[in-house]
Design a protein around this motif. Structure first.
Motif, PDB file in Angstrom:
ATOM      1  N   LEU A  54     -61.504  17.948   2.796  1.00  0.00           N
ATOM      2  CA  LEU A  54     -61.545  18.861   4.094  1.00  0.00           C
ATOM      3  C   LEU A  54     -61.812  17.637   5.406  1.00  0.00           C
ATOM      4  CD1 LEU A  54     -63.206  21.900   2.913  1.00  0.00           C
ATOM      5  CD2 LEU A  54     -60.866  21.708   3.381  1.00  0.00           C
ATOM      6  N   ALA A  55     -62.686  16.692   5.104  1.00  0.00           N
ATOM      7  CA  ALA A  55     -63.147  15.755   6.292  1.00  0.00           C
ATOM      8  C   ALA A  55     -62.190  14.605   6.221  1.00  0.00           C
ATOM      9  CB  ALA A  55     -64.612  15.374   5.953  1.00  0.00           C
ATOM     10  N   ASP A  56     -61.213  14.562   5.616  1.00  0.00           N
ATOM     11  CA  ASP A  56     -60.434  13.383   5.470  1.00  0.00           C
ATOM     12  C   ASP A  56     -61.148  11.939   5.309  1.00  0.00           C
ATOM     13  OD1 ASP A  56     -57.651  14.601   5.516  1.00  0.00           O
ATOM     14  OD2 ASP A  56     -58.152  15.216   7.565  1.00  0.00           O
ATOM     15  N   VAL A  57     -61.924  12.072   4.479  1.00  0.00           N
ATOM     16  CA  VAL A  57     -62.642  10.904   4.121  1.00  0.00           C
ATOM     17  C   VAL A  57     -62.475  10.425   2.569  1.00  0.00           C
ATOM     18  CG1 VAL A  57     -64.419  11.322   6.095  1.00  0.00           C
ATOM     19  CG2 VAL A  57     -64.862  11.946   3.743  1.00  0.00           C
ATOM     20  N   LYS A  58     -63.085   9.230   2.056  1.00  0.00           N
ATOM     21  CA  LYS A  58     -63.051   9.166   0.646  1.00  0.00           C
ATOM     22  C   LYS A  58     -63.771   9.482  -0.064  1.00  0.00           C
ATOM     23  CE  LYS A  58     -60.693   4.664   1.851  1.00  0.00           C
ATOM     24  NZ  LYS A  58     -60.780   3.121   1.752  1.00  0.00           N
ATOM     25  N   TYR A  59     -63.650   9.622  -1.254  1.00  0.00           N
ATOM     26  CA  TYR A  59     -64.811  10.205  -2.264  1.00  0.00           C
ATOM     27  C   TYR A  59     -65.974   9.291  -2.191  1.00  0.00           C
ATOM     28  CZ  TYR A  59     -61.452  13.550  -4.383  1.00  0.00           C
ATOM     29  OH  TYR A  59     -60.578  14.494  -4.294  1.00  0.00           O
ATOM     30  N   PRO A  60     -67.419   9.999  -2.040  1.00  0.00           N
ATOM     31  CA  PRO A  60     -68.332   9.280  -2.033  1.00  0.00           C
ATOM     32  C   PRO A  60     -68.997   9.002  -3.544  1.00  0.00           C
ATOM     33  CG  PRO A  60     -68.918  11.376  -1.375  1.00  0.00           C
ATOM     34  CD  PRO A  60     -67.455  11.391  -1.668  1.00  0.00           C
ATOM     35  N   ALA A  61     -68.588   9.553  -4.347  1.00  0.00           N
ATOM     36  CA  ALA A  61     -68.889   9.612  -5.963  1.00  0.00           C
ATOM     37  C   ALA A  61     -67.692   9.657  -6.796  1.00  0.00           C
ATOM     38  CB  ALA A  61     -69.832  10.781  -6.332  1.00  0.00           C
ATOM     39  N   ASN A  62     -67.761   9.487  -8.229  1.00  0.00           N
ATOM     40  CA  ASN A  62     -66.837   9.518  -9.085  1.00  0.00           C
ATOM     41  C   ASN A  62     -66.901  10.985  -9.572  1.00  0.00           C
ATOM     42  OD1 ASN A  62     -66.659   6.593  -9.225  1.00  0.00           O
ATOM     43  ND2 ASN A  62     -68.797   6.862 -10.027  1.00  0.00           N
ATOM     44  N   ALA A  63     -65.883  11.531 -10.397  1.00  0.00           N
ATOM     45  CA  ALA A  63     -65.993  12.785 -10.938  1.00  0.00           C
ATOM     46  C   ALA A  63     -65.331  12.541 -12.390  1.00  0.00           C
ATOM     47  CB  ALA A  63     -64.839  13.853 -10.454  1.00  0.00           C
TER      48      ALA A  63
END
Length: 198
Positions: free
Chosen positions: A70-79
């Motif tokens: 929603l924020a148009d940023v990169k993932y700060p973590a892995n899933a």
């Protein structure tokens, strides 16, 4: 959280991930909405020494990874899948269209994200200032009430290893083991055949 039928109507696909499979990596662009049909997914980071820190655990019916989407940023973590998991995966544009056409779903998602944000704020404070026993009880109570929706004393069987509890609380495994023994003596938890109940 979001009805499976609605997600499928908007073009979601059903994906299978096996234990250890990565759904997305830290630093990748957020392109999809994910919701678990069955299984368990963790979001994590590793520090420079390779120590894992678990940001969150997600189970059947829960979604994860929405803020970067929603924020148009990169993932700060892995899933990563903790065990074999079936997951609904919906492209970002379809997801945004779904939210526009289903305002009640949008509100439900907003409430869920607000609860997670509240929990994160509390946990940051807990991890930085509270003793190990307190940290562990807070994480177990959060999982019991808000993830698994279980009520009643010692009804929640903790399906986490001591290592995972350490990774969730920022503690060392040895500290977790000592703290668990202390919590058992105080009657805060029960340990039966190596399994923890809260």
């Amino acid at each position: 959280m979001i009805e499976e039928r609605i997600l499928l109507d908007f073009g979601a696909s059903k994906e299978i991930y096996h234990k250890g499979d990565q759904l997305f990596g830290e630093g990748e662009i957020a392109l999809n909405f994910f919701q678990i049909i069955s299984g368990e997914i963790k979001m994590n980071n590793y520090n420079a020494d390779g120590k894992e820190f678990i940001q969150g655990l997600f189970v059947d019916g829960q979604s994860f990874g929405e803020p970067p989407l929603l924020a148009d940023v990169k993932y700060p973590a892995n899933a990563e899948a903790i065990k074999t998991s079936e997951v609904l995966k919906l492209p970002k544009l379809n997801f945004l269209e779904l939210l526009t056409k289903h305002p009640e779903t949008h509100l439900k998602l907003t409430r869920t994200l607000a609860k997670r944000l509240f929990y994160k704020a509390i946990m940051v404070s807990e991890i930085s200032s509270q003793d190990p026993e307190h940290r562990i009880i807070r994480i177990l109570d959060y999982l019991k009430r808000y993830v698994h929706h279980i009520e009643g004393e010692f009804k929640f069987k903790v399906n986490l290893t001591r290592q995972q509890i350490a990774d969730l609380t920022g503690l060392r495994v040895e500290t977790v083991i000592r703290a668990m023994k202390g919590l058992e003596k105080k009657g805060e938890i029960r340990i039966k055949s190596g399994k923890v109940y809260r």
